[in-house]
Design an enzyme around this catalytic site. Structure first.
Site, PDB file in Angstrom:
ATOM      1  CD  GLU A  34      -0.136 -24.936  20.577  1.00  0.00           C
ATOM      2  OE1 GLU A  34      -1.201 -24.341  20.364  1.00  0.00           O
ATOM      3  OE2 GLU A  34       0.786 -24.470  21.276  1.00  0.00           O
ATOM      4  CB  CYS A  42       6.523 -15.166  17.289  1.00  0.00           C
ATOM      5  SG  CYS A  42       7.903 -14.658  16.234  1.00  0.00           S
ATOM      6  CE1 TYR A 180       6.158   0.694  20.220  1.00  0.00           C
ATOM      7  CE2 TYR A 180       4.413   0.307  21.819  1.00  0.00           C
ATOM      8  CZ  TYR A 180       5.588   0.928  21.465  1.00  0.00           C
ATOM      9  OH  TYR A 180       6.199   1.789  22.331  1.00  0.00           O
ATOM     10  N   GLY A 182      -1.164  -1.576  15.659  1.00  0.00           N
ATOM     11  CA  GLY A 182      -2.015  -0.780  14.794  1.00  0.00           C
ATOM     12  C   GLY A 182      -1.251   0.019  13.765  1.00  0.00           C
ATOM     13  CG  LEU A 183       0.985   3.320  15.032  1.00  0.00           C
ATOM     14  CD1 LEU A 183       2.052   4.218  15.627  1.00  0.00           C
ATOM     15  CD2 LEU A 183      -0.115   4.143  14.384  1.00  0.00           C
ATOM     16  CD  GLU A 184       4.797  -3.511  13.773  1.00  0.00           C
ATOM     17  OE1 GLU A 184       4.449  -4.653  13.382  1.00  0.00           O
ATOM     18  OE2 GLU A 184       5.545  -3.337  14.747  1.00  0.00           O
ATOM     19  CD  GLU A 200      -4.228   5.833  21.090  1.00  0.00           C
ATOM     20  OE1 GLU A 200      -4.461   5.911  22.306  1.00  0.00           O
ATOM     21  OE2 GLU A 200      -4.065   4.749  20.485  1.00  0.00           O
ATOM     22  CG  HIS A 441      32.130   5.723   6.539  1.00  0.00           C
ATOM     23  ND1 HIS A 441      31.178   6.669   6.823  1.00  0.00           N
ATOM     24  CD2 HIS A 441      32.457   5.885   5.228  1.00  0.00           C
ATOM     25  CE1 HIS A 441      30.947   7.385   5.741  1.00  0.00           C
ATOM     26  NE2 HIS A 441      31.721   6.924   4.746  1.00  0.00           N
TER      27      HIS A 441
END
Length: 459
Positions: A34, A42, A180, A182-184, A200, A441
């Site tokens: 690593e 992530c 995804y 950018g909008l978050e 955009e 429900h």
């Protein structure tokens, strides 16, 4: 001197550590390399810190709406960005430490830190050390793409990684890229109190989705005060006393936007530049992604590529599935393939979008007879009770086979409710099996069988 192992894994992202665990459990000696942070995108700069920030932003948004629920708060909602950032940092740090401790304590696994580089198809260099193995697994992930736009070298910009280092709320955040990532960031920072403009190039947001999904997402964001500029065909940058001047050529709106901060969210690129893949003879595509077959093997025997660097998936769950495919084929005598994977993902704005399979647009292009069901969230009891009725759910079915082809749930709980449909598609059973279920429900999922029962034929 060269150290010999049964297997070498490059990268401690989502696929690498789990693969190391399976290989060592099978009695193999494994070296895992690593270069920087254990856990990959992530854990460090992707899902975990950003969704922690999304949760803080949701809490702020809900607090501002308190009076709608009969909850009265004294004074305006304030954002302690230092605490918000510390919380996200802590979540990442704990996960990263957990991954590293697991690997370092793993019997049969040797952990090395540094940049790996191929010297031949079976030999790698890590600093002054040389490692050799008949099996090498590349799991190096990806990073933000920084496009060569006019003036970009004259201004300061942010990526999804450097955004996480901010300890204050920008006065005006300009997000380049309406998909995804950018909008978050756009919605969360708007909820933290920033002015936000999304720029955009395409004619609409999240172009891979159906037009009605894109339109609904835009409406949701604009309702919170986010300015959306689509059709920006000539994006350019220049220094400005207030930050950065962003030039846009759109069909409507001012030709220039001045922001205090600019976030570049225009795609990803693989971390394959400095691996020395040419020394091993490993083939890549023009964008640098490692070419793999349906079982994730490269063109060189004994070398596999997993995760974002192979271009076969850009999500944590697809990277983990890459591990599952390779481990099952190598250790369990199976013949699993990437092509068996049902595409599914989510956009974690609020409300979230859960997506599986193909879109209605893609299904119509196939020419097959279709059944399409649609239900607005205003007719979902759970959404009404929560007073979160924005969005809708939609499903597309092959009328001849009765198999579900795809679905979208843009609405509260959509990222969770979509899994019932994913399971049915993955099981290869007709939609009637789900239609006949008796769901709990009140939930969002309970309206999926109802929606299936209301489908209409489309051509």
């Amino acid at each position: 001197m060269t150290a010999d192992f049964d297997a070498i894994i490059i990268g401690a992202g989502q696929a690498g550590p789990s693969l190391a665990g399976r290989l060592t459990d099978a009695g193999m000696s494994v070296a895992l390399i690593e270069r920087k942070l254990f856990g990959g995108t992530c854990v460090n700069t992707g899902c975990m810190p950003t969704k922690t920030l999304v949760a803080s932003a949701y809490a702020a948004h809900l607090a501002r709406r308190g009076a709608e629920y009969g909850v009265v708060l004294d004074g305006p909602v304030r954002i302690d960005m230092t605490r918000v950032k510390a919380r996200a940092d802590e979540v990442s740090r704990n996960a990263r430490t957990g991954v590293e401790n697991w690997l370092r304590g793993m019997k049969g696994c040797t952990v090395l830190q540094g940049a790996a580089r191929f010297e031949s198809p079976d030999t790698l260099a890590v600093g002054d050390e040389r490692l050799r193995a008949p099996r090498i697994f590349i799991n190096v992930g990806g990073r933000a793409n920084v496009p060569d736009l006019p003036g970009i070298d004259r201004v300061s910009t942010l990526t999804n990684t450097s955004m996480l280092a901010l300890e204050s709320v920008p006065e005006h955040l300009v997000v380049i890229g309406g998909s995804y990532i950018g909008l978050e960031f756009a919605q969360m920072y708007r909820r933290f109190g920033a002015r936000v403009t999304v720029v955009e190039q395409s004619p609409r947001l999240v172009m891979r989705e159906d037009e009605e999904v894109s339109a609904a997402i835009r409406e949701i964001l604009e309702s919170e005060g986010i300015v959306v500029r689509t059709g920006a065909q000539c994006i350019r940058f220049a220094p400005h006393a207030a930050g950065v001047a962003v030039g846009v050529d759109c069909t409507a709106g001012e030709p220039e936007i001045v922001g205090s901060h600019v976030l570049l969210a225009v795609g990803r690129r693989p971390n394959t530049d400095d691996l020395g893949l040419d020394k091993a003879g490993v083939a890549t595509d023009p964008r640098g992604y490692i070419r793999v077959d349906d079982q994730l093997a490269t063109n060189v025997p004994g070398i596999w590529a997993l995760g974002d660097c192979n271009g076969r998936g850009a999500f944590t769950h697809t990277a983990y599935n890459d591990f599952e495919i390779v481990a099952a084929n190598l250790l369990d005598g199976q013949a699993r393939r990437v092509s068996q994977r049902i595409p599914a993902y989510a956009l974690f704005i609020d409300p979230p979008l859960g997506r599986v399979g193909i879109t209605e647009t893609e299904a119509r292009a196939s020419g097959r007879p279709l059944l399409v069901g649609r239900r607005p969230m205003t007719r979902v009891g759970r959404a009404v009770e929560k007073d979160e009725t924005r969005g809708f759910m939609k499903v597309v079915v092959d009328a001849q086979t009765s198999r579900i082809l795809g679905a979208a749930i843009l609405g509260t709980g959509g990222d969770e409710a979509i899994h019932g449909i994913l399971d049915v598609i993955n099981a290869g059973i007709p939609y009637t099996a789900l239609q006949q279920a008796v769901p709990i429900h009140p939930t969002v999922s309970e309206l999926i069988p109802t929606m299936l029962g209301e489908m209409r034929t489309v051509s």
